[in-house]
Design a protein around this motif. Structure first.
Motif, short mmCIF file in Angstrom:
data_model
loop_
_atom_site.label_atom_id
_atom_site.label_comp_id
_atom_site.label_asym_id
_atom_site.label_seq_id
_atom_site.Cartn_x
_atom_site.Cartn_y
_atom_site.Cartn_z
N ILE A 70 9.70 4.48 -11.90
CA ILE A 70 10.86 5.21 -12.40
C ILE A 70 12.09 4.94 -11.54
CG2 ILE A 70 11.87 7.53 -12.62
CD1 ILE A 70 10.13 6.85 -14.98
N HIS A 71 11.90 4.89 -10.23
CA HIS A 71 13.02 4.71 -9.30
C HIS A 71 13.28 3.24 -8.97
CE1 HIS A 71 11.92 9.01 -8.44
NE2 HIS A 71 13.23 9.11 -8.58
N GLY A 72 12.47 2.34 -9.49
CA GLY A 72 12.70 0.92 -9.29
C GLY A 72 12.49 0.44 -7.87
N ASP A 73 11.54 1.07 -7.14
CA ASP A 73 11.30 0.69 -5.75
C ASP A 73 9.80 0.72 -5.47
OD1 ASP A 73 11.32 0.18 -3.06
OD2 ASP A 73 12.17 2.11 -2.47
N LEU A 74 9.15 -0.42 -5.65
CA LEU A 74 7.70 -0.48 -5.48
C LEU A 74 7.27 -0.28 -4.03
CD1 LEU A 74 6.68 -3.38 -7.91
CD2 LEU A 74 6.65 -0.92 -8.31
N SER A 75 8.16 -0.59 -3.10
CA SER A 75 7.80 -0.40 -1.69
C SER A 75 7.61 1.07 -1.34
CB SER A 75 8.85 -1.03 -0.77
OG SER A 75 10.08 -0.32 -0.86
N SER A 76 8.20 1.96 -2.16
CA SER A 76 8.08 3.40 -1.89
C SER A 76 6.70 3.94 -2.20
CB SER A 76 9.13 4.17 -2.71
OG SER A 76 8.84 4.10 -4.10
N ILE A 77 5.84 3.14 -2.81
CA ILE A 77 4.47 3.58 -3.10
C ILE A 77 3.72 3.88 -1.81
CG2 ILE A 77 2.22 2.87 -4.03
CD1 ILE A 77 3.76 1.24 -6.14
N ARG A 78 3.98 3.06 -0.78
CA ARG A 78 3.25 3.17 0.48
C ARG A 78 1.74 2.96 0.24
NH1 ARG A 78 7.56 2.23 2.07
NH2 ARG A 78 8.91 3.48 3.42
N VAL A 79 1.43 1.82 -0.33
CA VAL A 79 0.06 1.54 -0.73
C VAL A 79 -0.89 1.55 0.46
CG1 VAL A 79 0.34 -0.98 -0.61
CG2 VAL A 79 -1.36 0.00 -2.16
N GLY A 80 -0.42 1.13 1.63
CA GLY A 80 -1.26 1.13 2.82
C GLY A 80 -1.68 2.53 3.23
N ARG A 81 -0.74 3.47 3.14
CA ARG A 81 -1.06 4.86 3.50
C ARG A 81 -2.05 5.46 2.51
NH1 ARG A 81 4.63 7.63 5.60
NH2 ARG A 81 5.16 6.00 7.12
N LEU A 82 -1.95 5.07 1.25
CA LEU A 82 -2.91 5.55 0.26
C LEU A 82 -4.30 5.00 0.54
CD1 LEU A 82 -0.64 5.18 -2.88
CD2 LEU A 82 -1.58 7.34 -2.02
N ILE A 83 -4.37 3.74 0.96
CA ILE A 83 -5.66 3.16 1.34
C ILE A 83 -6.23 3.90 2.54
CG2 ILE A 83 -6.76 1.10 2.32
CD1 ILE A 83 -4.82 -0.58 0.58
N GLU A 84 -5.38 4.17 3.53
CA GLU A 84 -5.83 4.91 4.71
C GLU A 84 -6.33 6.30 4.31
OE1 GLU A 84 -4.14 6.47 9.05
OE2 GLU A 84 -2.74 5.74 7.53
N LYS A 85 -5.64 6.96 3.40
CA LYS A 85 -6.08 8.29 2.96
C LYS A 85 -7.43 8.22 2.27
CE LYS A 85 -4.80 12.25 0.10
NZ LYS A 85 -3.73 12.95 -0.66
N VAL A 134 3.04 -5.22 -6.68
CA VAL A 134 2.91 -4.04 -5.81
C VAL A 134 2.57 -4.48 -4.39
CG1 VAL A 134 1.48 -2.02 -5.31
CG2 VAL A 134 2.35 -2.39 -7.63
N VAL A 135 1.63 -5.39 -4.26
CA VAL A 135 1.21 -5.86 -2.94
C VAL A 135 2.34 -6.63 -2.26
CG1 VAL A 135 -0.44 -7.31 -1.70
CG2 VAL A 135 -1.24 -5.86 -3.56
N LYS A 136 3.06 -7.44 -3.03
CA LYS A 136 4.17 -8.20 -2.45
C LYS A 136 5.32 -7.30 -2.00
CE LYS A 136 3.70 -12.86 -4.34
NZ LYS A 136 4.34 -13.93 -5.13
N ALA A 137 5.42 -6.12 -2.58
CA ALA A 137 6.49 -5.18 -2.19
C ALA A 137 6.11 -4.37 -0.96
CB ALA A 137 6.79 -4.24 -3.35
N SER A 138 4.95 -4.64 -0.39
CA SER A 138 4.47 -3.86 0.76
C SER A 138 5.28 -4.18 2.02
CB SER A 138 2.99 -4.16 1.01
OG SER A 138 2.82 -5.52 1.41
N THR A 139 5.11 -3.35 3.01
CA THR A 139 5.84 -3.46 4.28
C THR A 139 4.86 -3.51 5.45
OG1 THR A 139 5.95 -1.07 4.61
CG2 THR A 139 7.69 -2.08 3.26
N SER A 140 5.41 -3.63 6.65
CA SER A 140 4.57 -3.58 7.84
C SER A 140 3.95 -2.20 8.01
CB SER A 140 5.38 -3.95 9.09
OG SER A 140 6.46 -3.05 9.28
#
Length: 328
Positions: A70-85, A134-140
C-alpha cells in the motif's frame, strides 16, 4: 477492508501451518523425521509443535506485506525481523532446537509476498518473482536479524563462512543486505538459492509433481513423498553435501566443504531418482526402494538428512495450498 485483510492473513497462516504439518507427516521420506520415525533426538511431535508455533509470524508477515505494498516500500516489511520472530516462536514451542529454520526462511518471504500476489496477479507462478522483489528490497537490518535468529537456532552443518561473510554461529554483524548474504550463501545452501532464484525448484519441480501425482493417485501421502523424491533427484541436497564435507575436512570453509561432500549428495540423489523411476510410492518395487533408502540414511546418521529437500517440499505444499489446490 481491515477485517478482510485479517481474514486473508489468518487463511494464509493456516495454510502455512498445514503445509509444514503435511510435509513432516508424509512417510517414508528418506532420511527425514516422519510420522513413523524419530531421528537423532528429534521426534515427530517436535516438528508438529514447530509447525503450529510459526503461525503468528506468518500472519504478521502477510499483514506487513500488505501495508508495504500500500505504501510502496517493500523494505518496510522487515522480513529479517519476521524470520527472527518465527524462529523464537518455534524455539519456545519445544525443547529439540532447530526443526524449522529452512521452512521459516522460505515461508516468511512467501507470506509477505502473498498479499501483493493476490492484488496483482493470482497466477501462482508469478509469486516467485514477487518473493524475489521482497528479498531484493531487504537491508542489512534484515540480514542481522536473520543472523541473530540463526545463532539462537544453532543449526548443524553451518561450518566456517568464506572471508567477507559473517559467521552466523557467532552472531557476527554485517553491512550486507539480506539479499547479498543469501546470494553469497546460495553456493552452498539450497534454501538461500531458492530465495534468490524466485522459488525456482518449488515452482518448476515440486509444485507440478505434487499436483500431478495427487491427481493421479488421490493420495496426499504418495503425492508429498514423490514430490520429495523428485526434488531430491533433480538437485543434490546441500545439507548433506555440507555435513559430509565437514566430516571429511572439519575446518574447511563451508564453500570448500560442500564441494567435498557433493559426490555423496549426488549419489543419494541418484538413489532417489532410481526409486522415482520405479514409481516411487505408486508401485511395490518403488516403495521398496524408498524404504531401503530411508533405512540407509538412518544408518548413516544425521549427516545424511536431506533437510534442504524437506524445506523445498514444504514450500511446494504451501504454494499448492495458496493456489487453491485441495489435497484433503
Amino acid at each position: 477492508m481491515a477485517i478482510k485483510i485479517e481474514i486473508q492473513a489468518l487463511n494464509v497462516m493456516v495454510k502455512a501451518q498445514l503445509a509444514a504439518l503435511l510435509e513432516v507427516s508424509a512417510y517414508p521420506k528418506p532420511g527425514n523425521v516422519h510420522r513413523l520415525r524419530d531421528r537423532w533426538g528429534k521426534r515427530f511431535e517436535h516438528f508438529a509443535a514447530g509447525s503450529i508455533a510459526i503461525g503468528p509470524a506468518i500472519r504478521e508477515a502477510f499483514i506487513r506485506g500488505y501495508k508495504a505494498w500500500i505504501h510502496g516500500d517493500l523494505s518496510s516489511i522487515r522480513v529479517g525481523r519476521l524470520i527472527e520472530k518465527a524462529i523464537k516462536l518455534q524455539l519456545q514451542a519445544h525443547s529439540a532446537g532447530n526443526t524449522h529454520l529452512g521452512v521459516i526462511m522460505l515461508f516468511i518471504p512467501i507470506a509477505t509476498s502473498t498479499p501483493i500476489w493476490i492484488a496483482e496477479s493470482k497466477e501462482i507462478f508469478d509469486l516467485g518473482s514477487i518473493v524475489l522483489k521482497v528479498v531484493k528490497a531487504s537491508t542489512s537490518d534484515d540480514a542481522n536479524a536473520l543472523i541473530k535468529g540463526i545463532k539462537l537456532m544453532k543449526p548443524s552443518g553451518l561450518g566456517r563462512p568464506p572471508k567477507g561473510l559473517p559467521d552466523a554461529s557467532k552472531g557476527q554483524k554485517t553491512s550486507l543486505s539480506l539479499y547479498e548474504v543469501l546470494e553469497a550463501s546460495s553456493k552452498w545452501d539450497g534454501v538461500a538459492e531458492e530465495l534468490i532464484t524466485g522459488l525456482k525448484m518449488s515452482l518448476s519441480v515440486g509444485l507440478p509433481t505434487l499436483i500431478e501425482t495427487y491427481e493421479k493417485t488421490r493420495d496426499v501421502n504418495i503425492a508429498i513423498v514423490n514430490c520429495f523424491l523428485k526434488l531430491l533427484s533433480e538437485k543434490p541436497d546441500t545439507f548433506i553435501a555440507r555435513s559430509v564435507g565437514l566430516t571429511i575436512s572439519p575446518y574447511a570453509p563451508i564453500d570448500k566443504a560442500v564441494r567435498l561432500g557433493l559426490a555423496e549428495a549426488k549419489r543419494i540423489s541418484g538413489r532417489a531418482r532410481e526409486a522415482l523411476e520405479a514409481g516411487g510410492l505408486t508401485t511395490t518395487i518403488g516403495r521398496k526402494l524408498v524404504e531401503e533408502l530411508d533405512k540407509e540414511l538412518e544408518y548413516k546418521g544425521p549427516t545424511h538428512n536431506p533437510g534442504t529437500t524437506a524445506d523445498l517440499t514444504a514450500a511446494s505444499i504451501f504454494l499448492a495450498l495458496l493456489s487453491g489446490f485441495k489435497m484433503l
